[in-house]
Design a protein around this motif. Structure first.
Motif, mmCIF file in Angstrom:
data_model
loop_
_atom_site.group_PDB
_atom_site.id
_atom_site.type_symbol
_atom_site.label_atom_id
_atom_site.label_comp_id
_atom_site.label_asym_id
_atom_site.label_seq_id
_atom_site.Cartn_x
_atom_site.Cartn_y
_atom_site.Cartn_z
ATOM 1 N N ARG A 1 1.275 -0.838 0.008
ATOM 2 C CA ARG A 1 -0.110 0.215 -0.053
ATOM 3 C C ARG A 1 1.045 0.983 -0.378
ATOM 4 O O ARG A 1 0.779 2.195 -1.032
ATOM 5 C CB ARG A 1 -0.795 0.049 1.630
ATOM 6 N N ASP A 2 1.576 1.198 0.596
ATOM 7 C CA ASP A 2 2.387 2.389 1.046
ATOM 8 C C ASP A 2 3.761 2.756 0.131
ATOM 9 O O ASP A 2 4.738 3.626 0.401
ATOM 10 C CB ASP A 2 3.649 2.319 2.033
ATOM 11 N N GLN A 3 4.179 1.519 -0.876
ATOM 12 C CA GLN A 3 5.407 1.811 -1.220
ATOM 13 C C GLN A 3 5.528 1.215 -2.803
ATOM 14 O O GLN A 3 4.771 0.653 -3.440
ATOM 15 C CB GLN A 3 6.747 0.513 -0.953
ATOM 16 N N PRO A 4 6.171 1.892 -3.546
ATOM 17 C CA PRO A 4 5.136 2.117 -5.160
ATOM 18 C C PRO A 4 6.819 0.450 -5.564
ATOM 19 O O PRO A 4 7.237 0.029 -6.115
ATOM 20 C CB PRO A 4 6.778 2.241 -5.345
ATOM 21 N N VAL A 5 6.021 -1.381 -4.786
ATOM 22 C CA VAL A 5 6.375 -1.995 -5.051
ATOM 23 C C VAL A 5 6.561 -2.898 -6.959
ATOM 24 O O VAL A 5 5.073 -2.865 -7.567
ATOM 25 C CB VAL A 5 6.382 -3.408 -4.336
ATOM 26 N N GLU A 6 7.268 -3.156 -7.713
ATOM 27 C CA GLU A 6 6.889 -3.821 -8.749
ATOM 28 C C GLU A 6 7.841 -5.244 -8.604
ATOM 29 O O GLU A 6 6.825 -5.743 -9.662
ATOM 30 C CB GLU A 6 8.408 -3.298 -9.837
ATOM 31 N N VAL A 7 8.348 -5.665 -7.705
ATOM 32 C CA VAL A 7 8.616 -6.994 -7.804
ATOM 33 C C VAL A 7 8.707 -7.150 -5.728
ATOM 34 O O VAL A 7 8.863 -6.920 -5.268
ATOM 35 C CB VAL A 7 10.082 -7.781 -8.159
ATOM 36 N N ALA A 8 8.050 -8.338 -5.775
ATOM 37 C CA ALA A 8 7.655 -9.640 -4.583
ATOM 38 C C ALA A 8 9.046 -10.523 -5.042
ATOM 39 O O ALA A 8 8.514 -11.306 -5.011
ATOM 40 C CB ALA A 8 6.471 -9.841 -4.013
ATOM 41 N N VAL A 9 9.834 -10.622 -3.502
ATOM 42 C CA VAL A 9 10.274 -11.812 -3.368
ATOM 43 C C VAL A 9 9.800 -12.803 -2.447
ATOM 44 O O VAL A 9 9.881 -12.093 -1.793
ATOM 45 C CB VAL A 9 11.693 -11.778 -3.549
ATOM 46 N N VAL A 10 9.534 -13.914 -2.634
ATOM 47 C CA VAL A 10 8.349 -14.412 -1.310
ATOM 48 C C VAL A 10 8.787 -16.094 -1.164
ATOM 49 O O VAL A 10 8.871 -16.685 -2.080
ATOM 50 C CB VAL A 10 6.905 -14.238 -1.899
ATOM 51 N N ASP A 11 9.208 -16.091 -0.194
ATOM 52 C CA ASP A 11 9.098 -17.050 0.796
ATOM 53 C C ASP A 11 8.385 -18.185 0.715
ATOM 54 O O ASP A 11 7.239 -17.379 1.036
ATOM 55 C CB ASP A 11 9.767 -17.361 2.176
ATOM 56 N N LEU A 12 7.871 -19.337 0.287
ATOM 57 C CA LEU A 12 7.149 -19.944 -0.374
ATOM 58 C C LEU A 12 6.386 -20.616 1.774
ATOM 59 O O LEU A 12 5.007 -21.141 1.648
ATOM 60 C CB LEU A 12 7.297 -21.479 -0.642
ATOM 61 N N MET A 13 7.066 -20.676 2.403
ATOM 62 C CA MET A 13 6.015 -20.905 3.654
ATOM 63 C C MET A 13 6.589 -19.416 4.290
ATOM 64 O O MET A 13 7.530 -19.431 4.580
ATOM 65 C CB MET A 13 7.368 -22.480 4.424
ATOM 66 N N LEU A 14 5.450 -18.725 5.538
ATOM 67 C CA LEU A 14 5.708 -17.631 6.077
ATOM 68 C C LEU A 14 5.444 -18.634 6.792
ATOM 69 O O LEU A 14 4.347 -17.741 7.897
ATOM 70 C CB LEU A 14 4.724 -16.366 5.630
ATOM 71 N N GLY A 15 6.006 -18.786 8.307
ATOM 72 C CA GLY A 15 6.038 -19.349 9.782
ATOM 73 C C GLY A 15 5.543 -20.330 9.785
ATOM 74 O O GLY A 15 6.097 -21.696 8.893
ATOM 75 N N LYS A 16 4.537 -20.937 9.846
ATOM 76 C CA LYS A 16 3.297 -22.383 9.718
ATOM 77 C C LYS A 16 2.296 -22.428 8.464
ATOM 78 O O LYS A 16 2.047 -23.504 7.581
ATOM 79 C CB LYS A 16 2.989 -22.804 10.640
ATOM 80 N N ASN A 17 2.855 -20.683 7.596
ATOM 81 C CA ASN A 17 1.084 -21.268 6.879
ATOM 82 C C ASN A 17 2.070 -20.811 5.491
ATOM 83 O O ASN A 17 3.165 -20.378 5.561
ATOM 84 C CB ASN A 17 0.535 -19.682 6.804
ATOM 85 N N SER A 18 0.977 -21.693 4.555
ATOM 86 C CA SER A 18 1.457 -22.086 3.515
ATOM 87 C C SER A 18 1.416 -19.977 2.037
ATOM 88 O O SER A 18 0.304 -19.694 2.497
ATOM 89 C CB SER A 18 0.756 -22.519 1.997
ATOM 90 N N ALA A 19 1.987 -19.283 2.091
ATOM 91 C CA ALA A 19 2.380 -18.482 1.070
ATOM 92 C C ALA A 19 1.775 -18.267 -0.265
ATOM 93 O O ALA A 19 0.962 -17.689 -1.238
ATOM 94 C CB ALA A 19 3.896 -17.177 0.460
ATOM 95 N N LEU A 20 0.881 -19.765 -0.459
ATOM 96 C CA LEU A 20 0.638 -19.186 -2.269
ATOM 97 C C LEU A 20 -1.058 -18.617 -2.049
ATOM 98 O O LEU A 20 -1.630 -18.193 -3.366
ATOM 99 C CB LEU A 20 -0.034 -20.970 -1.839
#
Length: 221
Positions: free
Chosen positions: A49-68
């Motif tokens: 919301r606050d930053q002009p993001v173009e690309v996000a590099v995302v881990d598949l697992m964030l804690g115990k939750n899947s990022a899918l």
């Protein structure tokens, strides 16, 4: 003043040391810059919301939750966002799932820094990034008339079932998995039985044997 030709990259990973390593590599590249870091979905959405993001590099697992599931929410919030999944989990199992969820590339954490930069630039330019190995597997399966997946029969499993399969293969009991996931013993036992049926295995012992070999094979890969 920030160079306007640099692409802004958001890092989403629940391990600070991983984010620090990625930031050092990305910020050392003339055409890329890390504009924010998040350890979970909520922080990522705030930064989108606050930053002009173009690309996000995302881990598949964030804690115990899947990022899918998070991928879909990221894209609902910012439809033009390009997403590269960056994970320790085997790409032959998860890359196709990530693309189906809306990601634009998949890179394993064992990759070198050059591959990371190539992957980010590839997805930023509007293309799909997969390793040559997975690309070859997908093309082979398509040519042979098989589903575009390189993972074999584990692809019939849901994300929750895959997580449980991995825990079984790592030596955890149903009771331990129940405690880890915060689910009842009955629920985990039901999942275990569904996994066994989907994989067409004759017994719980056969399932544990399969899971153990599968985890070991992925660790070697």
């Amino acid at each position: 003043m920030k160079n306007s030709i640099r692409r802004d990259v958001l890092l989403v990973d629940d391990h600070a040391v991983v984010r620090a390593g990625l930031k050092a590599i990305i910020d050392g590249t003339p055409d890329l810059s890390v504009c924010g870091e998040a350890e979970d979905e909520a922080q990522a959405l705030a930064l989108l919301r606050d930053q002009p993001v173009e690309v996000a590099v995302v881990d598949l697992m964030l804690g115990k939750n899947s990022a899918l599931a998070s991928i879909k929410r990221f894209l609902q919030y910012k439809p033009d966002l390009r997403i590269l999944m960056f994970s320790m989990h085997d790409e032959e199992v998860y890359a196709t799932r990530a693309l189906q969820a809306g990601a634009h590339g998949y890179l394993m954490k064992g990759a070198d820094s050059e591959s990371l930069i190539v992957a980010i630039r590839t997805v930023a330019s509007g293309r799909i990034y997969l390793s040559p190995r997975v690309q070859s597997e997908i093309l082979f399966n398509m040519a042979a008339g098989h589903p575009a997946s390189a993972a074999g029969n584990v692809n019939v499993l849901t994300q929750a079932e895959l997580a449980i399969l991995q825990m079984l293969g790592s030596g955890q009991s149903v009771k331990e998995i129940s405690k880890t996931l915060g689910r009842s013993l009955k629920t985990i036992a039901t999942h275990r039985n569904n996994i066994r049926l989907k994989l067409e295995l004759p017994s719980s012992a056969a399932l544990v044997h399969f899971a153990t070999r599968w985890v070991q094979a992925n660790e070697v890969a």
